[in-house]
Motif scaffolding. Structure first.
Motif, PDB file in Angstrom:
ATOM      1  N   UNK A 148      -5.264   8.227  -6.679  1.00  0.00           N
ATOM      2  CA  UNK A 148      -6.644   7.898  -6.302  1.00  0.00           C
ATOM      3  C   UNK A 148      -7.051   8.711  -5.091  1.00  0.00           C
ATOM      4  N   UNK A 149      -8.348   8.962  -4.952  1.00  0.00           N
ATOM      5  CA  UNK A 149      -8.881   9.565  -3.748  1.00  0.00           C
ATOM      6  C   UNK A 149      -8.522   8.718  -2.524  1.00  0.00           C
ATOM      7  N   UNK A 150      -8.275   7.423  -2.784  1.00  0.00           N
ATOM      8  CA  UNK A 150      -7.872   6.519  -1.711  1.00  0.00           C
ATOM      9  C   UNK A 150      -6.532   6.880  -1.081  1.00  0.00           C
ATOM     10  N   UNK A 151      -5.790   7.780  -1.707  1.00  0.00           N
ATOM     11  CA  UNK A 151      -4.536   8.251  -1.124  1.00  0.00           C
ATOM     12  C   UNK A 151      -4.793   9.087   0.125  1.00  0.00           C
ATOM     13  N   UNK A 152      -6.010   9.625   0.244  1.00  0.00           N
ATOM     14  CA  UNK A 152      -6.344  10.507   1.354  1.00  0.00           C
ATOM     15  C   UNK A 152      -7.457   9.977   2.252  1.00  0.00           C
ATOM     16  N   UNK A 153      -8.437   9.333   1.641  1.00  0.00           N
ATOM     17  CA  UNK A 153      -9.630   8.900   2.371  1.00  0.00           C
ATOM     18  C   UNK A 153      -9.556   7.398   2.619  1.00  0.00           C
ATOM     19  N   UNK A 154      -9.524   6.972   3.889  1.00  0.00           N
ATOM     20  CA  UNK A 154      -9.430   5.530   4.154  1.00  0.00           C
ATOM     21  C   UNK A 154     -10.756   4.811   3.936  1.00  0.00           C
ATOM     22  N   UNK A 155     -10.671   3.664   3.289  1.00  0.00           N
ATOM     23  CA  UNK A 155     -11.819   2.783   3.109  1.00  0.00           C
ATOM     24  C   UNK A 155     -11.482   1.447   3.760  1.00  0.00           C
ATOM     25  N   UNK A 156     -12.380   0.878   4.553  1.00  0.00           N
ATOM     26  CA  UNK A 156     -12.096  -0.413   5.182  1.00  0.00           C
ATOM     27  C   UNK A 156     -11.720  -1.471   4.146  1.00  0.00           C
ATOM     28  N   UNK A 157     -10.681  -2.204   4.419  1.00  0.00           N
ATOM     29  CA  UNK A 157     -10.200  -3.319   3.586  1.00  0.00           C
ATOM     30  C   UNK A 157      -9.393  -2.880   2.362  1.00  0.00           C
ATOM     31  N   UNK A 158      -9.173  -1.564   2.228  1.00  0.00           N
ATOM     32  CA  UNK A 158      -8.403  -1.042   1.099  1.00  0.00           C
ATOM     33  C   UNK A 158      -7.074  -0.446   1.567  1.00  0.00           C
ATOM     34  N   UNK A 159      -6.577  -0.873   2.721  1.00  0.00           N
ATOM     35  CA  UNK A 159      -5.401  -0.231   3.318  1.00  0.00           C
ATOM     36  C   UNK A 159      -4.178  -0.280   2.415  1.00  0.00           C
ATOM     37  N   UNK A 160      -3.897  -1.433   1.841  1.00  0.00           N
ATOM     38  CA  UNK A 160      -2.678  -1.555   1.036  1.00  0.00           C
ATOM     39  C   UNK A 160      -2.833  -0.808  -0.284  1.00  0.00           C
ATOM     40  N   UNK A 161      -3.992  -0.940  -0.912  1.00  0.00           N
ATOM     41  CA  UNK A 161      -4.233  -0.177  -2.142  1.00  0.00           C
ATOM     42  C   UNK A 161      -4.093   1.313  -1.871  1.00  0.00           C
ATOM     43  N   UNK A 162      -4.736   1.798  -0.804  1.00  0.00           N
ATOM     44  CA  UNK A 162      -4.647   3.211  -0.462  1.00  0.00           C
ATOM     45  C   UNK A 162      -3.215   3.642  -0.190  1.00  0.00           C
ATOM     46  N   UNK A 163      -2.446   2.754   0.463  1.00  0.00           N
ATOM     47  CA  UNK A 163      -1.045   3.070   0.758  1.00  0.00           C
ATOM     48  C   UNK A 163      -0.233   3.206  -0.532  1.00  0.00           C
ATOM     49  N   UNK A 164      -0.510   2.360  -1.515  1.00  0.00           N
ATOM     50  CA  UNK A 164       0.227   2.470  -2.785  1.00  0.00           C
ATOM     51  C   UNK A 164      -0.106   3.776  -3.486  1.00  0.00           C
ATOM     52  N   UNK A 165      -1.349   4.200  -3.411  1.00  0.00           N
ATOM     53  CA  UNK A 165      -1.740   5.444  -4.071  1.00  0.00           C
ATOM     54  C   UNK A 165      -1.220   6.664  -3.307  1.00  0.00           C
ATOM     55  N   UNK A 166      -1.156   6.560  -1.975  1.00  0.00           N
ATOM     56  CA  UNK A 166      -0.541   7.630  -1.192  1.00  0.00           C
ATOM     57  C   UNK A 166       0.925   7.783  -1.584  1.00  0.00           C
ATOM     58  N   UNK A 167       1.569   6.653  -1.872  1.00  0.00           N
ATOM     59  CA  UNK A 167       2.964   6.701  -2.317  1.00  0.00           C
ATOM     60  C   UNK A 167       3.078   7.427  -3.653  1.00  0.00           C
ATOM     61  N   UNK A 168       2.142   7.183  -4.564  1.00  0.00           N
ATOM     62  CA  UNK A 168       2.168   7.862  -5.868  1.00  0.00           C
ATOM     63  C   UNK A 168       1.954   9.362  -5.695  1.00  0.00           C
ATOM     64  N   UNK A 169       1.024   9.730  -4.824  1.00  0.00           N
ATOM     65  CA  UNK A 169       0.760  11.148  -4.583  1.00  0.00           C
ATOM     66  C   UNK A 169       1.990  11.831  -4.001  1.00  0.00           C
ATOM     67  N   UNK A 170       2.628  11.204  -3.028  1.00  0.00           N
ATOM     68  CA  UNK A 170       3.837  11.803  -2.449  1.00  0.00           C
ATOM     69  C   UNK A 170       4.967  11.829  -3.473  1.00  0.00           C
ATOM     70  N   UNK A 171       5.116  10.755  -4.231  1.00  0.00           N
ATOM     71  CA  UNK A 171       6.159  10.702  -5.250  1.00  0.00           C
ATOM     72  C   UNK A 171       6.002  11.854  -6.239  1.00  0.00           C
TER      73      UNK A 171
END
Length: 253
Positions: A148-171
């Protein structure tokens, strides 16, 4: 987009009951791939199988929960029995449960981690050896992870979702060091605002309203737009790996 035909390919698509997963399954089947559809809602999968078959494609419905080890193992056995070696895996299953971190909703955090991160790993564990074997036979083999774009761009209240997608991008990036030398391609796709059922996971009226406002102001991709990208990258010549694609509505920054 211009495709090479995917005839002869055997694909597994998770989260195939709706949204991007459903669209990916339809696109791959239309290009000639045999498609195993994995999701929890068996009735939705069966309806999609009928739709694919009506269009002349070949598909298999496999009710499975990516958060459950035994369920994924059983799905693997069912797919291999029906179709043989898998050479294309699309990790799409995911949940989005935004809330302020201060709300402390640990059960939601765990659900997102177990689906969006560990679920991806379970599917890779189940079918990774198939991809390596297919590549070893000289066939094209693809692992596609939907981040998700959320892997890079922070959205308020989406911290954990964004963190999971950042993990997928790094993986995805890291897995290229393991799978690439074995001729298995790894592609990470990061959609921006996309019409899907993820919006319905939002249980906060305020956050739901904010999301609706973003969709209204910016516009959204259709699930078929993302599926088009998946079909394109997996139909490239075997030696070409499009490793990272961010796909956004034109108005999304």
């Amino acid at each position: 987009m211009s495709y090479e035909n995917l005839s002869g390919r055997t694909a597994v698509v998770t989260g195939a009951a709706s949204g991007i997963g459903e669209a990916v399954a339809l696109h791959l089947a239309a290009q000639g791939a045999r498609v195993a559809l994995l999701a929890r809602r068996a009735d939705r999968l069966e309806a999609l199988v009928e739709k694919i078959r009506a269009g002349g494609g070949e598909a298999l419905a496999v009710a499975a929960d990516v958060t459950d080890d035994a369920s994924v193992d059983a799905a693997r056995a069912r797919v291999l029995e029906a179709f043989g070696t898998v050479d294309l895996v699309v990790n799409n299953a995911g949940v989005m449960l935004p809330n302020p971190i201060g709300a402390g909703r640990i059960e939601e955090w765990q659900r997102m981690l177990d689906t969006n991160v560990t679920g991806v790993l379970r599917v890779i564990r189940a079918f990774g050896a198939n991809l390596v074997a297919a590549a070893g036979e000289g066939r094209t083999a693809d692992l596609v992870n939907i981040s998700s774009i959320g892997a890079h761009i922070p959205f308020p209240n989406y911290a954990v979702y964004g963190a999971t997608k950042a993990a997928v991008t790094y993986l995805s990036q890291s897995l290229r060091t393991e799978f690439g030398p074995q001729d298995v391609r790894v592609t990470n796709i990061e959609p921006g605002l996309t019409e899907s059922e993820l919006k319905t996971h939002v249980d906060s009226t305020e956050l739901s309203g904010q999301l609706d406002g973003m969709f209204e102001a910016i516009g959204a991709l259709a699930a078929a737009d993302v599926a088009d990208v998946v079909a394109y990258v997996t139909s490239r010549p075997r030696h070409v790996n499009l490793r990272q694609i961010m796909v956004l509505p034109t108005r999304q920054a």
